[in-house]
Structures are given as C-alpha cells and as structure tokens.
Design a protein around this motif. Sequence first.
Motif, short mmCIF file in Angstrom:
data_model
loop_
_atom_site.label_atom_id
_atom_site.label_comp_id
_atom_site.label_asym_id
_atom_site.label_seq_id
_atom_site.Cartn_x
_atom_site.Cartn_y
_atom_site.Cartn_z
N LEU A 1 -44.69 -8.81 23.12
CA LEU A 1 -46.14 -8.92 22.95
C LEU A 1 -46.55 -8.32 21.61
CD1 LEU A 1 -49.01 -9.56 24.01
CD2 LEU A 1 -48.95 -7.35 25.19
N ALA A 2 -46.00 -7.14 21.29
CA ALA A 2 -46.31 -6.49 20.01
C ALA A 2 -45.84 -7.36 18.84
CB ALA A 2 -45.66 -5.12 19.94
N MET A 3 -44.67 -7.97 18.97
CA MET A 3 -44.14 -8.84 17.92
C MET A 3 -45.05 -10.05 17.70
SD MET A 3 -40.15 -8.56 19.15
CE MET A 3 -39.59 -10.07 18.34
N VAL A 4 -45.51 -10.64 18.79
CA VAL A 4 -46.40 -11.80 18.70
C VAL A 4 -47.71 -11.43 18.00
CG1 VAL A 4 -47.86 -13.36 20.08
CG2 VAL A 4 -45.43 -13.07 20.65
N VAL A 5 -48.32 -10.34 18.43
CA VAL A 5 -49.61 -9.93 17.85
C VAL A 5 -49.45 -9.59 16.37
CG1 VAL A 5 -51.41 -8.15 17.91
CG2 VAL A 5 -50.63 -9.20 20.03
N ASP A 6 -48.39 -8.90 16.02
CA ASP A 6 -48.17 -8.56 14.61
C ASP A 6 -47.98 -9.81 13.75
OD1 ASP A 6 -48.41 -5.88 15.13
OD2 ASP A 6 -46.26 -5.46 15.15
N GLU A 7 -47.27 -10.79 14.28
CA GLU A 7 -47.07 -12.02 13.52
C GLU A 7 -48.36 -12.82 13.40
OE1 GLU A 7 -44.73 -15.31 11.70
OE2 GLU A 7 -45.10 -13.16 11.51
#
Length: 521
Positions: free
Chosen positions: A364-370
């Motif tokens: 989830l963190a990876m998706v939001v950061d991207e």
Amino acid sequence: MALTEALFLIVGALSAIYLWFQRNHSYWHRKGLPFMPPSPIIGNTASVFKQESSFGMYISKVYSEPRMQDEAVVGIYVINKPALVIREPELIKSVLIKDFNRFSNRYGRCDPHGDALGSNNLFFVRNPQWKEIRTKLTPVFTSGKVKQMYPLMLEIAADLESHLARHRPAQGTEYITEVKDICARFTTDSIATIAFGVRANSLANPEAEFRNQGRKVLGASLSRSKDYFVAFFMPKLVSLLRIKFFTEEYSNFIRNTINHVMSEREGTATVRNDLIDVLVGLRKEAALDPSKPHLANNNDFLVAQAGVFFTAGFETSSSTMAFGLLELAKQPELQERLRQEINEALVEEGGKLSYEKINSLEYLAMVVDEVLRLYPVLPFLDREYQSIQGLPDLSLKPYYDYKMENGTPVFIPVYGLQRDPKYWPNPNHFDPERFSPENRKSIEPMAYQPFGLGPHNCIGSRIGLLQAKLGLVHILKNHYVRCCSQTSKDIQFDAKTFVLQLDKEMLLEIVNDRLYDEKAV
C-alpha cells in the motif's frame, strides 16, 4: 499640432516601455547563464496566458527541454522578472535545505490588506512570522496526535463504505462514477471532523456546504487562474489588482464556521486533540497578556490556518486516491496484489485496521508513493532568494560564475524531476516496485519530493498519506475498479489551476467484489 504631439508622446512612451522590457529580457544573456528565449513583453509565460499549460507544467517543460539537459539552472522571465528554474540536485538541496535561511520565503504572496486569510496562512506567510506559526502548529501533526485522530477517520471511512454500498445492491453489480468526486467527498468529511470537529456529511449529501465550498475554492476557471497567476508570479500587483487567494464566499464560510466551533469549544472546554484545540490555546495565550504582541490577537490569523489546512487537506489526499485508482484500474494485476494485502491484514486484525497496521502495509505504501511520484499535487515549488546582511551573496560556482541577486525567484520543477528518465527508468509507467525496501535506497532524494523537502516541507504530510491509504483500503476491500468506455485514454492536466488536476472527469467502473467477509470473522 496638439494631436501630433500627443501621438509623439504615446509612441515615445510605448517605445520606452518596449526598450525597458527588452533590457530586462537580456538579463540572463548578459550574465552568461543558459535561458529560454522570451517573447516580447510577456517573457516565458505565453503558454500560461493562452491557457495551454499551467505554470507548473511549463516549468517542468523547461526542465525537460533537450537543449538544457546538461545545465544546472535555466533562466526564464516571468513577464519581465528574471527567474531561475533549478535542475541540479545539489542546487535544489541548497535552496530547500542547506541555505534555507536565504530561501525561507515563497516568491508568491497575498495582499496583507485585502486578503487577510490568504496572507496570514502558513502557506504564504513570510518570515519571521512563518517560523513562529510553524512552531505553534507542529504539535497538531506529530505521529502521536495523528494516531489520536485515527478513530475519527475510521468513522468517515465507514461512511465511505456505506456510500458505495448504496450503489451496489448485489454481488457482481457495477456502476460507472466520477471517482475524484467520491474521493474528495471522503477527504472533505475526514478533514472536517479531524480538524474542526464538524460532521460535514459530504458523502451523504453531494451538495453539502463543506463540499460546495471546497469545490469552488480550487475550481478551475479563467477568473481563478488569473488570481493564482498574480499571487504566485506577479506578487507586487496583488494589492493593486485586489487579488484574493480564497474567494470572498469561501472566506466568509470558513470564518463563520471556525468562529462558531471555537466559541463552542471554549464554552464546553471539550478537548479533541485537533487543530481547533491549538487555535483555542493560542487565543488563551494571547489573552493572558493583552498588551503583549501576539499573532492570535488577530482573529483572521487563526481562521487563516484552518482555511488553508482544510483546502490542502482534502485536495492532496483525494487527488492521490483518485489517480491511484486510475492507475490500478489500468493494471489489474497490481490492484489484485494490493487487494490481497488489504484482505490479509483485515483478517489478521478482525476486520478493522489499527493505526499501526495500516502504516505497516508495505505494498500500500509503495502504491501511494508511486502515485505521488507520477502525480505530485503541487507540480512545482517557488522560493525567493534573500541576501543576508554582512554575508556575500550565494554563488552558483562551480556550475556558473554568477552570484544570486536579492529578490530573484527560483522554481523547482517537482513534476519534471519525478518523471526524469535520469532518475526513474521508464518514468511515465506506473510501477510501485520503485519504492520497494530494496529499491528505495537508490532513489535520488532531491528527485522525489511530493511534499517538498527541508524546513518548509508540508506540515500535514502524515495526515495526507494516512487519509489516502485509509480511503483506498475502504474502497478496495469490497470493490475493484476498472477502465470503461468512458475512461479518458489520455492524461491531460487542467491549465487553469496551480495544482495538478485532470481537465476531464475521471470516470471508472466500480464493481462489487467482497474480498473480505466480515460475517466470516
């Protein structure tokens, strides 16, 4: 004879003005710095005047100009004002962090006489008041305080689920909707409750007052585009042209709301650990010694902080959510991976994610950061160089033999940096793996700054990220999104606003697909 003399004077005056502009427009050539050739009179702002591009996107176009790929800075002209677009990471670090005391003010500003809410808020206020306000407001945004707000945010997340449930009565049903509006209604309700202790009810009622006002304040129109342009790029004219960053209607709404909530809070002595508590505390602090100067003696100072927090709070998170859903709809395999992570976490936590758990969800963190890399809500940063008495001016050596001059605007092209193939292979492709624990180590820090960097970074980034994550969790736990015939094929950004917004509706198909079954737990 009189007519001839008048024409002579007019021609002479126009010639003098033209020569003055031409002299200003030769500044970067005379200083030996690379520059974008300006148009007569309007400098490098032609595309903005024609509404072909927002200024932020133009700055990123300058950054990506092939002729400038080996340059550390690029000179431009905002009308007649020489300004610099900073390209080199070391110089960006100098502006935002190392030499912050020389760049502590934004170039943009609001009218201190005619726009009290615009000029007094944390976004635009200038030093030394900025530092004082930042210090006073920081306690609202610590991780501990955000954790205390989390249960209130969960209530709004439940409202979001109820809103979606009303549109899908049976398993497998689907409907097409404008997802940015749903996301904005969620974040509007969330910010209203965690900051002001007010139930805005935007999810239940699309015409609720908070949502109406939020829609208007950042709405794209020719009139608002003019206000933004003058405030950010012709700040000396804000008083003359009576520019207001917040509309009169929004100013009155937020003033009435905040004054009412503060009076109620003072009368009941209720403590909610929110922004209103801090503002009430500042008012009490000022009342202890009325003879002593205090920012809170000005009621509009208090209202201004609430106004900008509400505006920034709902827009940043809702844009991140909406662009995230769009990219996940385009790549169903990534969406499925995220939904699986959400489902496993819900099962593990018995149906309700704790503050610690939602912040531990790696993908989830990876998706939001991207999402924030591809779609930074504020696509550029602006600063103004200030000379410091007794110290030599900042030099651009070893890049150029040039010393900064007092009052020079500098712009950092966040959107351009975050899509530069030098730092991001295949930069226009949505790939959350860029932010995996292993890959994060190789990211150039200055090339990723969706919330800014240094002392002037976004004070509410924790809340913004948490809202976006919570919204995505509560949409995707029982639904998936997919593109449909009405989904825009090409991404085009609105040229009439300073934040990054699509110029069309973001239409997606939302399908009821219950991954997590609460009854089974």
